[in-house]
Design a protein around this motif. Sequence first.
Motif, short mmCIF file in Angstrom:
data_model
loop_
_atom_site.label_atom_id
_atom_site.label_comp_id
_atom_site.label_asym_id
_atom_site.label_seq_id
_atom_site.Cartn_x
_atom_site.Cartn_y
_atom_site.Cartn_z
N PHE B 217 4.30 -3.49 10.97
CA PHE B 217 4.13 -2.74 9.71
C PHE B 217 4.49 -1.25 9.86
CE2 PHE B 217 0.89 -0.10 7.40
CZ PHE B 217 1.47 -0.20 6.15
N ASP B 218 5.34 -0.77 8.95
CA ASP B 218 5.69 0.66 8.90
C ASP B 218 5.13 1.25 7.63
OD1 ASP B 218 7.34 1.20 11.21
OD2 ASP B 218 8.81 -0.15 10.32
N PRO B 219 4.11 2.08 7.71
CA PRO B 219 3.56 2.69 6.50
C PRO B 219 4.46 3.83 6.01
CG PRO B 219 2.42 3.56 8.40
CD PRO B 219 3.43 2.58 8.92
N ASP B 220 4.16 4.34 4.83
CA ASP B 220 4.80 5.57 4.38
C ASP B 220 4.38 6.71 5.31
OD1 ASP B 220 5.83 4.23 2.24
OD2 ASP B 220 4.54 5.15 0.73
N ARG B 221 5.19 7.74 5.34
CA ARG B 221 4.77 8.98 6.00
C ARG B 221 4.08 9.78 4.90
NH1 ARG B 221 10.26 10.03 9.66
NH2 ARG B 221 9.89 8.27 11.05
N PHE B 222 2.77 9.59 4.79
CA PHE B 222 2.02 10.08 3.64
C PHE B 222 1.32 11.39 3.99
CE2 PHE B 222 -0.30 7.19 6.24
CZ PHE B 222 -1.50 7.84 6.46
N TYR B 276 1.43 -4.95 3.42
CA TYR B 276 0.26 -4.09 3.27
C TYR B 276 0.56 -2.99 2.27
CZ TYR B 276 -0.70 -6.43 7.67
OH TYR B 276 -0.89 -7.40 8.63
N TRP B 277 -0.49 -2.39 1.74
CA TRP B 277 -0.31 -1.17 0.96
C TRP B 277 0.35 -0.15 1.89
CZ3 TRP B 277 -1.34 -0.72 -4.19
CH2 TRP B 277 -2.15 -1.70 -4.77
N LYS B 278 1.27 0.64 1.34
CA LYS B 278 2.06 1.52 2.20
C LYS B 278 1.33 2.82 2.54
CE LYS B 278 5.59 0.27 3.23
NZ LYS B 278 5.97 -0.76 4.24
N GLN B 279 0.23 3.07 1.84
CA GLN B 279 -0.60 4.24 2.15
C GLN B 279 -2.02 3.74 2.32
OE1 GLN B 279 0.14 7.73 -0.25
NE2 GLN B 279 2.10 6.87 -0.92
N PRO B 280 -2.87 4.47 3.02
CA PRO B 280 -4.23 3.98 3.23
C PRO B 280 -4.88 3.71 1.87
CG PRO B 280 -3.82 5.93 4.55
CD PRO B 280 -2.64 5.78 3.63
N ALA B 281 -5.16 2.44 1.60
CA ALA B 281 -5.73 2.07 0.30
C ALA B 281 -7.09 1.41 0.49
CB ALA B 281 -4.77 1.12 -0.43
N GLY B 282 -7.62 1.61 1.67
CA GLY B 282 -8.93 1.04 1.94
C GLY B 282 -9.59 1.79 3.08
N SER B 288 -15.86 3.99 8.16
CA SER B 288 -15.19 4.76 7.11
C SER B 288 -13.76 5.15 7.47
CB SER B 288 -15.98 6.02 6.74
OG SER B 288 -17.03 5.67 5.88
N GLN B 289 -13.23 4.61 8.58
CA GLN B 289 -11.84 4.93 8.93
C GLN B 289 -10.89 4.32 7.89
OE1 GLN B 289 -10.29 3.18 12.52
NE2 GLN B 289 -8.71 4.76 12.74
N ALA B 290 -9.91 5.10 7.49
CA ALA B 290 -8.95 4.62 6.50
C ALA B 290 -8.12 3.49 7.10
CB ALA B 290 -8.03 5.76 6.07
N ASN B 291 -7.71 2.55 6.24
CA ASN B 291 -6.86 1.46 6.73
C ASN B 291 -5.88 1.01 5.64
OD1 ASN B 291 -8.41 -0.14 5.03
ND2 ASN B 291 -9.76 -0.83 6.69
N PHE B 292 -5.06 0.03 6.00
CA PHE B 292 -4.02 -0.46 5.09
C PHE B 292 -4.35 -1.91 4.74
CE2 PHE B 292 -2.11 2.75 7.83
CZ PHE B 292 -1.43 3.56 6.94
N PRO B 293 -5.02 -2.15 3.61
CA PRO B 293 -5.34 -3.54 3.25
C PRO B 293 -4.08 -4.34 2.96
CG PRO B 293 -6.60 -1.96 1.94
CD PRO B 293 -5.55 -1.19 2.64
N ARG B 294 -4.23 -5.65 3.00
CA ARG B 294 -3.08 -6.53 2.76
C ARG B 294 -2.69 -6.50 1.28
NH1 ARG B 294 -4.10 -12.13 3.90
NH2 ARG B 294 -6.23 -11.66 3.21
#
Lengths: 260, 463
Positions: B217-222, B276-282, B288-294
């Motif tokens: 998985f490659d997230p956005d550079r947010f 996954y969501w491309k930005q931390p959406a969970g 409380s660490q941010a993550n990337f839900p499916r």
Amino acid sequence: MKISLLVSIALGSAFSASAQDAQTIADNAAKAAYYQGNDGRAIVSMKITDKQGRERQREFVILRRDAGQDLEDQQFYVYFRQPADVADTAFLVRKRPLANDDRWLYLPALDLVRRIAASDERTSFVGSHFFYEDVSGRSPQEDRHELLEETEHYYVLKSVPKQADAVEFSYFKSWIHKDSSIAVKSEYYDDNDSAYRTYEALKVETINGHPTVTHSKMTDLIRSGSTTLSYARVEYDAGLAENIFSERYLRNPPTEFLEF
Amino acid sequence: MRFRLTFLLIALSQCAGLLGQAPSLPPGLDDAPPKEEPSLPPGLAELDTQVEPQVDTNEPAQRRTSKLRIRTTLEARSGTLLQSNPYSDDEALSELRLQTQFSGSSKAASYRVTLDWIADFLADTSAIDLRNGQGWIDPREAWLSAQPLDFIDLKIGRQIATWGTGDLLFISDLFPKDWQALLLGREEDYLKAPSDAIKTSLFSKAVNLDLVYTPEFDPDRFVTGERISYFDTQSDTFAGRNRIVRPDHPSGGELSARAHRLFGAAEAAVYLHKGYWKQPAGSDPVSSQANFPRMEAVSASWRQPFAGGIANIEAGHYRSLDDTDGSNPRIRNSESRFLLGFERELATDLTGSMQFYFERIADYSNLRAALPASATPPKRTRQVLTTRITKRMLMQNLQLSIFAFYSPTDRDGYLRPHVSYSINDQWKASAGVNLFFGDRPDTFFGQFEDSSNAYLSLIRSFD
């Protein structure tokens, strides 16, 4: 009754003969300039000189394929090599002489296929003095042509746009070489009857049997800048398939046809 | 007096220009031709006498393998915040970037490697972070492409991928984007971040298919707070360098697919995405660490000429797979997105475009019911209007543009005026502003109000 009908047909056709001839001459000039062979390709070097004499260079490969008969639809693929900031950009045009063209641009850094909204074909092609229409061809159906004069070498045509508000000129005059149908010179006139833009064919080479303008120049007489185009490695009937002119090859340039 | 003389000279030179059309006599002609008649250019004069058509005088066709091509670009870029911001530095950008690109091709395959060597004077560390494009090197591309069969294209490696019809608004395009680059004023070329992927394209008359598989998985550079501060809805405060978002990355991959074809001049496509969501959406309920839900998405787009311009429409549904009924307030709800756009040329070298966009929360009542009573519920729908106006001048060497976002629902917006000038074929200078505004600190653009910035750049290309 029959005879009089025949006479009137004969007279009618005689009456329209010169207008017909002018249209035929213009058609032949368009065929000679843009429809030689079933397809064609060339490496084009462009030199843009502004009024201060500063120069800019562009280099691109142009592929052309006729989709139908002469003077009908065509496809163009333009692949830029120079300068560096536009290198590898590809440009696809589906030209329809009597309707707006479809144009796409591929920007490799973004892998983006953009559709170009530009409907005006008389805007500068990549910052040069040539317009889009000068590169891909203006349909001879868009103007009314009049044979002004016939000299030893040339037919001299005056062409008046049918849709005057769609173009910036009020008419243009062209010198069409009788034997080859090549337009050797065109002058564009404004509403005050003064010439403001000139096209000149500077060199013609016969390639695969087709006389071809390989060096040409467009001059802006008002702002006194000019652009020259040199066509190298011109080749006709190179066997360009229809599918080259598609999104697939915009994203993935057809090296086989671009490197020659 | 001097003015008059100049005027006369100009008038004379104009006349001379017109008179200058009188050509020299074509060789072998005794009669004086009419004065405007051009002489025959080389190649036509001999046409009559030519016995055999002369074959191409150009160099013969060459081999089909191209040599290695190297292109280099050096860029200096500096940016500053337009106001002081307690959560970030005053400087937004201060970097030198050397891009080297190597490419080549043969009949069988082609490749391209694009490497950015970066001297970032604001970075805390020069350690390489391939995911975020930080450190002293950012490999933007390293791919090999081949055509194993007539109807198949393969592209393997680090690559930029883009599809869909929006302009700075995305529905179907779930490939990684670099929002930091956009908001800080890097070149628009940097809007897309690379993915390490395998792209397979299949072509047929009926339909064309693209499949992009990203094993990791490659997230956005947010926006993480490192350069640009953000509003933290959990604590209801601004945060920046004091609370940099460091999300937990999922270990899985992503799959994106597109089926597309032309209908006459219209382009139609349908898209599927599973990832996954491309930005931390969970966020993790315990740490409380941010993550990337499916997330999975299905969408469609249509683009065609319309009213002298180009119109596009795109719509999609994002399904939040870790919160399918929308009752978990820690995870972003499922949502629908819609986009309508139109672009046309307004005058010579002047183009204008407009877009209307909205996103709408799918299970809004469940979300509201699940929120604690004290929490302010988000609005169900967020609408955005955009416009882009581009003017090219001075033989297209000067480009002025403005891109504006405005959200009537959030009452916030983002203006991006930009000017760039090609000094010559090697040098290009540009400048611009990223101006954010909004009524509230917790809206999408409003939270960046104190990060509004201006930038300057100078780019030198080498062949």
